[in-house]
Structures are given as structure tokens and as C-alpha cells.
Motif scaffolding. Structure first.
Motif, PDB file in Angstrom:
ATOM      1  N   ASP A 274      21.770  46.687  38.507  1.00 23.30           N
ATOM      2  CA  ASP A 274      21.866  45.964  37.235  1.00 23.30           C
ATOM      3  C   ASP A 274      20.860  46.501  36.224  1.00 23.30           C
ATOM      4  OD1 ASP A 274      23.834  44.422  38.390  1.00 23.30           O
ATOM      5  OD2 ASP A 274      22.503  42.735  38.858  1.00 23.30           O
ATOM      6  N   VAL A 275      19.622  46.757  36.674  1.00 21.41           N
ATOM      7  CA  VAL A 275      18.601  47.308  35.779  1.00 21.41           C
ATOM      8  C   VAL A 275      19.024  48.690  35.284  1.00 21.41           C
ATOM      9  CG1 VAL A 275      16.229  48.181  35.667  1.00 21.41           C
ATOM     10  CG2 VAL A 275      16.706  45.982  36.760  1.00 21.41           C
ATOM     11  N   CYS A 276      19.620  49.483  36.162  1.00 26.25           N
ATOM     12  CA  CYS A 276      20.073  50.816  35.765  1.00 26.25           C
ATOM     13  C   CYS A 276      21.104  50.734  34.652  1.00 26.25           C
ATOM     14  CB  CYS A 276      20.638  51.553  36.974  1.00 26.25           C
ATOM     15  SG  CYS A 276      21.036  53.283  36.653  1.00 26.25           S
ATOM     16  N   HIS A 277      22.034  49.794  34.767  1.00 28.66           N
ATOM     17  CA  HIS A 277      23.057  49.639  33.724  1.00 28.66           C
ATOM     18  C   HIS A 277      22.437  49.178  32.405  1.00 28.66           C
ATOM     19  CE1 HIS A 277      26.551  50.551  36.079  1.00 28.66           C
ATOM     20  NE2 HIS A 277      26.356  49.567  36.953  1.00 28.66           N
ATOM     21  N   ARG A 278      21.416  48.310  32.488  1.00 27.57           N
ATOM     22  CA  ARG A 278      20.814  47.754  31.267  1.00 27.57           C
ATOM     23  C   ARG A 278      19.781  48.677  30.633  1.00 27.57           C
ATOM     24  NH1 ARG A 278      19.837  43.165  34.445  1.00 27.57           N
ATOM     25  NH2 ARG A 278      17.618  43.642  34.301  1.00 27.57           N
ATOM     26  N   GLU A 279      18.926  49.284  31.500  1.00 23.54           N
ATOM     27  CA  GLU A 279      17.743  49.966  30.972  1.00 23.54           C
ATOM     28  C   GLU A 279      17.668  51.447  31.326  1.00 23.54           C
ATOM     29  OE1 GLU A 279      14.179  47.739  31.918  1.00 23.54           O
ATOM     30  OE2 GLU A 279      15.382  45.914  32.224  1.00 23.54           O
ATOM     31  N   GLY A 280      18.509  51.901  32.241  1.00 17.68           N
ATOM     32  CA  GLY A 280      18.472  53.308  32.616  1.00 17.68           C
ATOM     33  C   GLY A 280      17.900  53.526  34.004  1.00 17.68           C
ATOM     34  N   ILE A 281      17.990  54.763  34.454  1.00 16.40           N
ATOM     35  CA  ILE A 281      17.629  55.081  35.830  1.00 16.40           C
ATOM     36  C   ILE A 281      16.122  55.008  36.061  1.00 16.40           C
ATOM     37  CG2 ILE A 281      17.605  57.558  35.324  1.00 16.40           C
ATOM     38  CD1 ILE A 281      18.588  55.838  38.655  1.00 16.40           C
ATOM     39  N   GLY A 282      15.306  55.318  35.063  1.00 14.74           N
ATOM     40  CA  GLY A 282      13.853  55.290  35.252  1.00 14.74           C
ATOM     41  C   GLY A 282      13.340  53.921  35.654  1.00 14.74           C
ATOM     42  N   PRO A 283      13.588  52.871  34.843  1.00 22.70           N
ATOM     43  CA  PRO A 283      13.150  51.530  35.235  1.00 22.70           C
ATOM     44  C   PRO A 283      13.773  51.059  36.546  1.00 22.70           C
ATOM     45  CG  PRO A 283      13.663  51.598  32.899  1.00 22.70           C
ATOM     46  CD  PRO A 283      14.115  52.905  33.472  1.00 22.70           C
TER      47      PRO A 283
ATOM     48  N   ILE B 126      16.524  64.798  40.201  1.00 20.50           N
ATOM     49  CA  ILE B 126      16.403  63.741  39.192  1.00 20.50           C
ATOM     50  C   ILE B 126      17.784  63.386  38.640  1.00 20.50           C
ATOM     51  CG2 ILE B 126      15.522  63.241  36.878  1.00 20.50           C
ATOM     52  CD1 ILE B 126      13.022  64.902  37.697  1.00 20.50           C
ATOM     53  N   ALA B 127      18.608  64.401  38.401  1.00 23.38           N
ATOM     54  CA  ALA B 127      19.965  64.144  37.905  1.00 23.38           C
ATOM     55  C   ALA B 127      20.814  63.423  38.947  1.00 23.38           C
ATOM     56  CB  ALA B 127      20.628  65.466  37.505  1.00 23.38           C
ATOM     57  N   ASN B 128      20.523  63.646  40.238  1.00 21.46           N
ATOM     58  CA  ASN B 128      21.300  63.003  41.304  1.00 21.46           C
ATOM     59  C   ASN B 128      20.956  61.528  41.494  1.00 21.46           C
ATOM     60  OD1 ASN B 128      22.458  65.482  41.930  1.00 21.46           O
ATOM     61  ND2 ASN B 128      21.051  65.909  43.605  1.00 21.46           N
ATOM     62  N   MET B 129      19.765  61.107  41.052  1.00 26.63           N
ATOM     63  CA  MET B 129      19.271  59.781  41.404  1.00 26.63           C
ATOM     64  C   MET B 129      20.175  58.664  40.884  1.00 26.63           C
ATOM     65  SD  MET B 129      16.845  60.526  43.328  1.00 26.63           S
ATOM     66  CE  MET B 129      16.477  58.831  43.719  1.00 26.63           C
ATOM     67  N   GLU B 130      20.732  58.837  39.702  1.00 27.98           N
ATOM     68  CA  GLU B 130      21.569  57.770  39.146  1.00 27.98           C
ATOM     69  C   GLU B 130      22.823  57.561  39.993  1.00 27.98           C
ATOM     70  OE1 GLU B 130      23.594  56.319  34.925  1.00 27.98           O
ATOM     71  OE2 GLU B 130      22.209  58.012  34.983  1.00 27.98           O
ATOM     72  N   THR B 131      23.482  58.655  40.360  1.00 29.76           N
ATOM     73  CA  THR B 131      24.671  58.533  41.212  1.00 29.76           C
ATOM     74  C   THR B 131      24.322  57.889  42.545  1.00 29.76           C
ATOM     75  OG1 THR B 131      25.705  60.465  40.181  1.00 29.76           O
ATOM     76  CG2 THR B 131      26.528  59.814  42.349  1.00 29.76           C
ATOM     77  N   SER B 132      23.194  58.331  43.131  1.00 25.84           N
ATOM     78  CA  SER B 132      22.771  57.777  44.416  1.00 25.84           C
ATOM     79  C   SER B 132      22.520  56.276  44.305  1.00 25.84           C
ATOM     80  CB  SER B 132      21.514  58.499  44.897  1.00 25.84           C
ATOM     81  OG  SER B 132      21.039  57.935  46.091  1.00 25.84           O
ATOM     82  N   LEU B 133      21.796  55.865  43.266  1.00 28.10           N
ATOM     83  CA  LEU B 133      21.474  54.448  43.118  1.00 28.10           C
ATOM     84  C   LEU B 133      22.716  53.607  42.847  1.00 28.10           C
ATOM     85  CD1 LEU B 133      19.302  52.218  42.881  1.00 28.10           C
ATOM     86  CD2 LEU B 133      19.250  52.709  40.425  1.00 28.10           C
TER      87      LEU B 133
END
Length: 269
Positions: free
Chosen positions: A143-152, A185-192
Motif C-alpha cells: 500500500d505504501v509503495c502505491h501511495r508513496e513509491g518504492i523507497g518509503p 534497485i529497479a527489480n525491487m518494486e516488482t519483487s515487493l
């Protein structure tokens, strides 16, 4: 080192092959790719034909179908196809983190393909007494990824699980390390977004793995952390005694020569 591409249903897998001797397949977790296993593969290449690869949807292994929630058994089928393409008999497997979950499924369903599996720190969070908490955390991170991005989102997930996000590529690093970190780093969003929830809910098949050629391992540097608790829970579930390998959850990358020596002792010739 030889490289290649293997077409599988829904993806195209990039792989690397080093060395001579019995086949040894490595399966990494999270956003890791073949380069992350490269130093370990070099350290083992005098004794094994080491196969490393980018899992589907990561780095140089693009999906050829729609992006969707990932399933352990699909990734295990990818590993099986790589072993068949290698043309060898039963292979050794070293697998770590979510890669260890994939390898446990592969061993449970295709024991004839594996001489011995060393499963390093499998994050089977659903086996923990506080499994509900970790399921909620995985959903909250998404949910945080969708709202704020992969970093947070990664900071939230990492703070509770004790795993750090990969650092930004430093100009002073060797080019291959900078390139690897950029890909990871580019893979992290897909993984999460598409792996953490479904992979964390995976429970190894204890009945199928009874008396299987399996070594369950944790890092000496992760004692007391969540991933160590998860490893102990898997050990209890499968009725096996875990062993320790050098380093923390990426000991194979930080100290590949030391790690390779310890790993070889677990793989009978």
C-alpha cells in the motif's frame, strides 16, 4: 563464462554458466540477479558447473506475458527447465531467501532432479507464531509503495524485517557492481508488489520433503533476526536440524571464498 537465453512460458530467462564438474544451480531471492551470485559462482567453478540466472521479471529476464502476482511453483518450473536445458543428471542446488522457497517446491515435486539442496534462510513467514503480523506488514508495504513509491515502502519493510535495501550505485565501485545495483534497485518494486505477499505465504510440503536430500542453513550473522526465526520454523516444520553458514543474509556475496568453502562441505562429491 557462457551466457544464454531460455524461452519459458510467460518469460525469457537470462542465464550464465561457469566452470566444470557436476551441475550446481543457484536460485536467489528478492531483486537479486545472476551477477549477485557471480563471485560465489567463480569461487565454486573449479569444482562445479555453476548455473546462475535472473528470475522471471527481474533484470535481463523479461516477462513475455502480463505482470501479475507471482507463484512459487511457476518459478520452480523455470528452475526445472533450466536444469533440463543444461542436459545434466541430478544437480546440486544452492538457493537463498525466496529462492530457497522456490527450491523447496522444486525438490518436493521433482526430487529426481536434485542431488542435494542447500536452502539458505527461507522466509516462510506463515510458519511463525506471529504470521498474521507479517502478512499485514507485506500488505502495508504494498500500500505504501502505491501511495508513496518504492523507497518509503522498502524502508518500512526493511525496518521490521531487518533487511536493508540495496545502496545507490557509487561512482567509485567497479562497473559490474554499479550495473548490478542499478538492476537490483529497479527489480525491487516488482519483487515487493508481486512476490512478497504470495511468497511469504508459501509453506513447504513437509510430507514430500521427508527424507529428501536437504540441508537447511542460516547465516551466523543473522542469529536472532526475523529471517533466522523463519529458518528455525522451517526446520521444525520439516523435522531437520539447521546448520550455519558464514556471514549474514548475503554472506555469499560479502565473503564468497569463505562461503564457497563452507558450502562445498555440504555437497558430497
Amino acid at each position: 563464462m557462457d551466457t544464454g537465453l531460455l524461452e519459458v512460458p510467460g518469460a525469457r530467462l537470462y542465464f550464465e554458466v561457469r566452470g566444470t564438474g557436476p551441475a550446481l544451480l543457484t536460485i536467489l531471492g528478492g531483486g537479486g540477479d545472476a551477477a549477485m551470485a557471480g563471485p560465489l559462482a567463480e569461487a565454486l567453478s573449479a569444482h562445479f558447473t555453476v548455473i546462475t540466472y535472473d528470475r522471471r521479471g527481474a533484470s535481463r529476464s523479461p516477462l513475455t506475458g502480463p505482470l501479475a502476482e507471482q507463484r512459487i511453483e511457476v518459478h520452480a518450473d523455470d528452475a526445472l527447465r533450466l536444469l533440463r536445458a543444461a542436459g545434466s543428471g541430478p544437480a546440486y542446488v544452492f538457493a537463498t531467501h525466496s529462492g530457497a522457497l522456490i527450491a523447496l517446491d522444486l525438490l518436493a515435486r521433482h526430487p529426481e532432479r536434485i542431488r542435494r539442496l542447500v536452502a539458505h534462510e527461507p522466509p516462510a513467514f506463515d510458519l511463525l507464531p506471529d504470521a498474521a503480523h507479517w502478512r499485514r506488514l507485506a500488505q502495508e508495504a504494498v500500500d505504501v509503495c502505491h501511495r508513496e513509491g518504492i523507497g518509503p515502502a522498502m524502508r518500512k519493510f526493511g525496518e521490521e524485517t531487518g533487511t536493508a535495501a540495496p545502496p545507490e550505485p557509487d561512482p567509485g565501485l567497479p562497473p559490474w557492481v554499479r550495473d548490478m545495483l542499478t538492476r537490483i534497485i529497479a527489480n525491487m518494486e516488482t519483487s515487493l508488489l508481486y512476490e512478497v505477499r504470495s511468497f511469504g505465504a508459501f509453506v513447504p510440503d513437509a510430507r514430500a520433503l521427508r527424507d529428501a536430500p536437504l540441508v537447511l542453513a542460516s547465516g551466523a550473522g543473522t542469529r536472532g533476526r526475523l529471517i533466522h526465526r523463519a529458518t528455525l520454523a522451517v526446520a521444525e516444520h520439516l523435522a531437520v536440524e539447521p546448520v550455519e553458514l558464514p556471514g549474514d543474509y548475503v554472506g555469499y556475496l560479502r565473503s564468497p571464498a569463505e562461503f564457497a568453502t563452507a558450502l562445498r562441505e555440504l555437497l558430497p562429491s
